[in-house]
Design an enzyme around this catalytic site. Structure first.
Site, PDB file in Angstrom:
ATOM      1  N   HIS A 159       0.830  -1.218   0.000  1.00 52.93           N
ATOM      2  CA  HIS A 159       0.000   0.000   0.000  1.00 52.93           C
ATOM      3  C   HIS A 159       0.854   1.254   0.000  1.00 52.93           C
ATOM      4  O   HIS A 159       1.900   1.322   0.648  1.00 52.93           O
ATOM      5  CB  HIS A 159      -0.997   0.006   1.155  1.00 52.93           C
ATOM      6  CG  HIS A 159      -0.411   0.019   2.527  1.00 52.93           C
ATOM      7  ND1 HIS A 159      -0.118   1.192   3.197  1.00 52.93           N
ATOM      8  CD2 HIS A 159      -0.086  -0.972   3.384  1.00 52.93           C
ATOM      9  CE1 HIS A 159       0.361   0.914   4.401  1.00 52.93           C
ATOM     10  NE2 HIS A 159       0.403  -0.399   4.535  1.00 52.93           N
ATOM     11  N   ASP A 171       6.408   1.003   6.650  1.00 52.85           N
ATOM     12  CA  ASP A 171       4.991   0.690   6.503  1.00 52.85           C
ATOM     13  C   ASP A 171       4.314   1.756   5.650  1.00 52.85           C
ATOM     14  O   ASP A 171       3.785   2.734   6.184  1.00 52.85           O
ATOM     15  CB  ASP A 171       4.338   0.618   7.888  1.00 52.85           C
ATOM     16  CG  ASP A 171       2.870   0.257   7.845  1.00 52.85           C
ATOM     17  OD1 ASP A 171       2.431  -0.306   6.831  1.00 52.85           O
ATOM     18  OD2 ASP A 171       2.174   0.542   8.834  1.00 52.85           O
ATOM     19  N   GLU A 206      -4.861   1.558   2.530  1.00 51.90           N
ATOM     20  CA  GLU A 206      -4.902   0.480   3.515  1.00 51.90           C
ATOM     21  C   GLU A 206      -5.123   1.017   4.913  1.00 51.90           C
ATOM     22  O   GLU A 206      -5.883   0.457   5.697  1.00 51.90           O
ATOM     23  CB  GLU A 206      -3.590  -0.316   3.464  1.00 51.90           C
ATOM     24  CG  GLU A 206      -3.618  -1.617   4.262  1.00 51.90           C
ATOM     25  CD  GLU A 206      -3.102  -1.490   5.693  1.00 51.90           C
ATOM     26  OE1 GLU A 206      -3.198  -2.456   6.461  1.00 51.90           O
ATOM     27  OE2 GLU A 206      -2.604  -0.394   6.045  1.00 51.90           O
ATOM     28  N   GLU A 207      -4.464   2.113   5.238  1.00 48.75           N
ATOM     29  CA  GLU A 207      -4.520   2.633   6.605  1.00 48.75           C
ATOM     30  C   GLU A 207      -5.882   3.230   6.946  1.00 48.75           C
ATOM     31  O   GLU A 207      -6.184   3.429   8.120  1.00 48.75           O
ATOM     32  CB  GLU A 207      -3.424   3.693   6.806  1.00 48.75           C
ATOM     33  CG  GLU A 207      -1.996   3.179   6.594  1.00 48.75           C
ATOM     34  CD  GLU A 207      -1.537   2.185   7.644  1.00 48.75           C
ATOM     35  OE1 GLU A 207      -2.345   1.830   8.528  1.00 48.75           O
ATOM     36  OE2 GLU A 207      -0.386   1.750   7.569  1.00 48.75           O
ATOM     37  N   GLU A 233       4.011  -6.313   3.936  1.00 51.65           N
ATOM     38  CA  GLU A 233       3.674  -5.332   4.970  1.00 51.65           C
ATOM     39  C   GLU A 233       4.870  -5.084   5.882  1.00 51.65           C
ATOM     40  O   GLU A 233       5.929  -5.701   5.737  1.00 51.65           O
ATOM     41  CB  GLU A 233       2.492  -5.828   5.802  1.00 51.65           C
ATOM     42  CG  GLU A 233       1.147  -5.271   5.361  1.00 51.65           C
ATOM     43  CD  GLU A 233       0.958  -3.803   5.718  1.00 51.65           C
ATOM     44  OE1 GLU A 233       1.894  -3.179   6.251  1.00 51.65           O
ATOM     45  OE2 GLU A 233      -0.144  -3.287   5.475  1.00 51.65           O
ATOM     46  N   HIS A 306       3.761   2.807  13.101  1.00 51.50           N
ATOM     47  CA  HIS A 306       2.829   3.932  13.088  1.00 51.50           C
ATOM     48  C   HIS A 306       3.337   5.111  13.923  1.00 51.50           C
ATOM     49  O   HIS A 306       2.533   5.823  14.543  1.00 51.50           O
ATOM     50  CB  HIS A 306       1.439   3.501  13.550  1.00 51.50           C
ATOM     51  CG  HIS A 306       0.717   2.655  12.547  1.00 51.50           C
ATOM     52  ND1 HIS A 306      -0.543   2.165  12.761  1.00 51.50           N
ATOM     53  CD2 HIS A 306       1.091   2.199  11.327  1.00 51.50           C
ATOM     54  CE1 HIS A 306      -0.924   1.446  11.709  1.00 51.50           C
ATOM     55  NE2 HIS A 306       0.061   1.458  10.831  1.00 51.50           N
TER      56      HIS A 306
END
Length: 902
Positions: A159, A171, A206-207, A233, A306
């Site tokens: 993504h 990520d 995706e997030e 991922e 994140h």
């Protein structure tokens, strides 16, 4: 010649110490060994293209640092979309040039998909609905150019977007770079032509809860041709790429062909259980295309998952090379004539294979049937060995001895579990030092390891003179082999950990007469050889387990039993990893055991003292702080909302300091009670809501980036009880300047309108289309109570009056969406009136993502700049704050057949 006298406890432990040091050292070295990174695009010897870490990280750096925070709906998200289209077209252009020059059977097609959609995304025991408008995906299909070659395709996914507080280098820009480099290598490899097509999906949302993968799966014409998926991922920045989900026999077999395997049935079963705080696009491909596949991720150092420091500079050297080489090998194999893609068109075989990577590149796999046979034979053999040990004893003695030994072993296991949890109680409830282990994934070994040993030793004190050392050995062999067999009979492949412990113990026990002059004694050589492989196996499993669970468990909410979870993990890996502690405790007698208990108690006390003085955070292992600057247009108030997702002490003090520095109060108010009707944190819903569990359905399911409990189709009308909250929020009033005129009222005018509205008095229904306008806002959420009979979000709204949350994610510049529904009226509300909470995140109000245009972020960004600098100075960089500017208003409508604003 008389047998020599056994060595004492200290001397024996010194002899065994090298084994206890060597085995974990080998495991750690194995875990940290990564391939040498390559910088050149072409191998200097073969002149063939090769995976280049430098190339991959260059792509990742451009996305994460030059474009920046690519949150869905932001301008940066649109820039990433444009860049990705350019990269895809470059691949196509190179491909066409190669075909023109060589005549190879190769075709590269590029598709930029754009579309609208909605889907239900249950998580954390909550019903959640997603809607999106004008979202995009960029897809490249590489095939041999024939219809037959495109009939069965491999889907490879990553993504492009990043989540709110993170630039997303690992990520998932790292995976994007891997896919781009794999395409380069494939099309530039002379003679390579895929028998089956490869579809490279760069999904763009995706997030925001997997909207991009949902869009592809439900609307793209190439989706039905996909037979398997490789999903790439990251939840960390270091270590080897872990295979944590393999959903068929065919895909496990395919993975056996990678050059650097790193996957185990343990990780597969742990993730499938739903207790890992993560979910991926894999969920959408399974649900809407019904395909099998492999889910792989970089998971080491998930402290940066994140977070702002998910930067290329923090991606460990060799990570990209490992991920790229494995991905390339899988793509080559699954697009070749040896692939099972065509077979998968008729359905996948459910996984029934025990598989694991041992030391180095050893990938071991065998079927469940083979496992049952092996474990059964071993269990039978351990019983034979146990009986042979007592061949001279009266037949009535054997069983009672084995029963006593089994009780002693079970007591040891119980002690190993209880003692570290007692330490957790002391740290959390007595000393108020919860999460003291957080800043190092291996710190819990020092805190809870001595307690595990102490519990095991104490449990043996009463039986030390009753149960013989050899009897404990044979009991251990039979119990471990029996557990392995029982788990495997239940089709739980993780039972192999007990088999891998019981097998070497049985072998060395049989060989013991060759090492011992006294047949009644067990040689220290037997102990050393027997303990080596259980420690090695346990270490190989413990290292990645702690790397994943320690950071994530430390962020599961103040009310979550994080200390107990980690204590139990240490205990669970200790039991099969150190099986010989119990017979060794019986070797030297009661006095020696008492001395061991005293020494271990001192070590345990010292460990507690050390960790009670330890700060759980530092500048690379930070506390996560959630901050919302809320402007309530309805009440003209402004508030600062503060929350933490951990139970470490000191948060209330930090809040008080922030209140005194930036608020209008002398001290922080009481924490806010969070529930589904508190809409202040709806931007993070359902992460912000308390977790509930149905008492009659205690199943676990996964939720995107969140620990979840409940089940799909969870209904609030069951027998439920509250579990815990992830966030502990405070609401602090802010001063509003005199004469302040909100731009969200005077200029941008976000609103909710009914563009069609019909009331059926006979049927008792209201049929309406609601238009939500949100200029300047992204990730909007509407929340309302109603009995919905029908809507366009899904075909199965709950058949009851309930709270509903609808979250939106759309492409940059898309400022509205429409929700159609039919609601049921009632005697109390005959007009079907709706009270709607409407919230959105300011596109220019996210710090630090929008610091370069901070002047456009109004009051929120001015506050965030000062607050962020203050946090960095006062906490020494130990806090990573997610700073969001939100706008909220509440609207109560009235029924009117004409067009009106709700």
């Amino acid at each position: 010649m008389a047998p020599s006298k056994p060595w004492g406890a200290v001397r024996s432990l010194l002899v065994l110490a090298p084994v206890l040091i060597l085995a974990p050292s080998i495991a750690y070295w194995n875990h940290k060994t990564l391939p040498a990174p390559l910088t050149e695009l072409t191998d200097s010897v073969s002149n063939l293209p090769q995976i280049s870490e430098a190339q991959i990280l260059g792509f990742a750096k451009h996305l994460s640092e030059e474009i920046g925070y690519r949150t869905v709906g932001t301008e940066e998200h649109a820039l990433a979309d444009k860049w990705m289209v350019e990269q895809a077209n470059l691949i196509k252009k190179q491909c066409e040039a190669i075909v023109a020059e060589t005549g190879r059977k190769l075709e590269c097609e590029v598709s930029r998909q754009e579309g609208n959609g909605h889907h239900r995304f249950d998580m954390m025991g909550k019903r959640l609905y997603k809607t999106y408008v004008n979202l995009s995906n960029i897809i490249v299909r590489i095939s041999d150019g024939t219809e037959e070659g495109k009939k069965h395709a491999l889907l490879v996914n990553s993504h492009l977007d990043s989540t709110l507080p993170s630039p997303g280098a690992a990520d998932d820009a790292l995976s994007v770079g891997v896919m781009l480099d794999c395409m380069r290598v494939l099309i530039n490899t002379p003679g390579w032509s895929p028998v089956h097509a490869a579809i490279f999906l760069f999904n763009h949302a995706e997030e925001s809860l997997q909207d991009g993968s949902h869009l592809f799966s439900t609307q793209h014409p190439w989706a039905p041709t996909a037979r398997a998926v490789i999903n790439l991922e990251a939840a960390g920045t270091t270590g080897r790429e872990l295979l944590f989900q393999a959903t068929s026999e065919q895909m496990i077999e395919a993975y056996s062909h990678v050059p650097r395997p790193y996957g185990t049935v343990f990780a597969n079963e742990i993730f499938s259980s739903g207790i890992i705080l993560s979910d991926t696009d894999f969920r959408q491909f399974e649900e809407y295309i019904n395909i099998t596949g492999l889910d792989m991720a970089v998971v080491g150092n998930s402290y940066l998952y994140h977070m702002r420091k998910d930067l290329v500079e923090n991606i460990e050297v060799g990570v990209a090379q490992h991920m790229g080489e494995n991905s390339l090998a899988l793509i080559k194999y699954l697009t070749s004539d040896k692939s099972s893609l065509a077979e998968l068109a008729d359905g996948a075989k459910p996984p029934a294979t025990v598989f694991l990577t041992y030391v180095g590149r050893i990938f071991v796999s065998y079927s469940y049937t083979t496992a049952k046979v092996m474990y059964g034979i071993l269990f039978w053999f351990t019983l034979v060995v146990a009986k042979a040990r007592n061949k001279s004893a009266h037949k009535n003695v054997f069983v009672p001895e084995q029963v006593d030994a089994a009780i002693a072993v079970c007591a040891g296991v119980a002690g190993t579990l209880i003692a570290p949890n007692v330490v957790a109680v002391i740290m959390r409830n007595v000393l108020n030092k919860s999460l003291s282990w957080f800043s190092n994934p291996f710190a819990p070994l020092l805190l809870y390891g001595p307690a595990c040993l102490l519990g095991a030793l104490i449990s043996q004190y009463r039986s030390v003179e009753k149960v013989k050392e050899k009897t404990l050995w044979t009991s251990l062999l039979a119990m471990q082999a029996g557990i392995a067999l029982a788990l495997q009979l239940a089709n739980i492949g993780s039972g192999t950990i007990f088999f891998m412990s019981a097998l070497p113990l049985t072998i060395v026990f049989v060989l013991n007469p060759f090492f011992s002059q006294d047949p009644k004694q067990i040689s220290l050589v037997t102990y050393a050889l027997g303990q080596f492989f259980p420690v090695l196996t346990a270490s190989l499993l413990t290292i990645p387990t702690l790397e994943v669970f320690v950071p994530l468990t430390g962020r599961t909410g103040a009310e979550a039993p994080a200390d107990h979870v980690i204590a139990c993990i240490i205990a669970v890996v200790s039991c099969p990893g150190f099986p010989l502690v119990i017979p060794l405790a019986h070797r030297f007698g009661k006095r020696a055991l008492l001395r061991g208990i005293i020494v271990t108690s001192i070590l345990n006390a010292a460990s507690i003292a050390y960790f009670s003085a330890r700060n759980p955070y530092d500048d690379m292992h930070q506390k996560r702080l959630f901050v919302i600057h809320m402007e309530n247009v309805t009440t003209s108030e402004q508030h600062l909302h503060l929350a933490a997702s951990d139970g470490a002490p000191g948060f209330e003090l930090l809040v008080n300091d922030i209140v005194r520095e930036f608020g209008t109060l002398d001290h922080a108010p009481a924490p806010v009670v969070m529930n589904d009707h508190n809409s202040d944190w709806d931007s993070l819903y359902p992460f912000s809501a308390p977790i509930y569990i149905q008492s009659y359905d205690p199943r676990f399911i996964r939720g995107s980036c969140s620990l979840t409990q409940g089940g799909r189709g969870f209904s609030a009308s069951g027998d439920i009880s509250e579990r815990w909250r992830f966030l502990t929020p405070f609401k602090v009033p802010l001063a509003v300047p005199a004469g302040y005129a909100s731009p969200w009222v005077t200029e941008k005018k976000f609103s909710i309108s009914a563009i069609e509205d019909e009331k059926d008095l006979v049927a008792g229904t209201r049929n309406l289309k609601i238009k939500i306008d949100h200029p300047g806002l992204i990730w909007t959420v509407i929340a309302f109570d109603a009995h919905v009979l029908k809507w366009d979000l899904d075909d199965n709204p709950p058949d009851e009056y309930a709270r509903h949350h609808v979250k939106e994610a759309s492409f940059y510049g898309t400022n509205s969406y429409i929700l159609e529904m039919v609601i049921k009226t009632s005697v109390a509300n005959p007009d079907g009136k709706l009270l709607i909470n409407y919230m959105g995140l300011q596109e220019k109000g996210i710090w630090p993502a929008k610091k370069d245009v901070k002047e456009e972020g109004d009051a929120a960004m001015a506050l965030f700049e000062r607050l962020d600098d203050w946090l960095d100075r006062t906490t020494g960089g130990t806090v990573d704050a997610l700073l969001m500017g939100d706008v909220l208003f509440v609207v109560m409508d009235y029924w009117n057949p004409a067009h009106y604003d709700l």
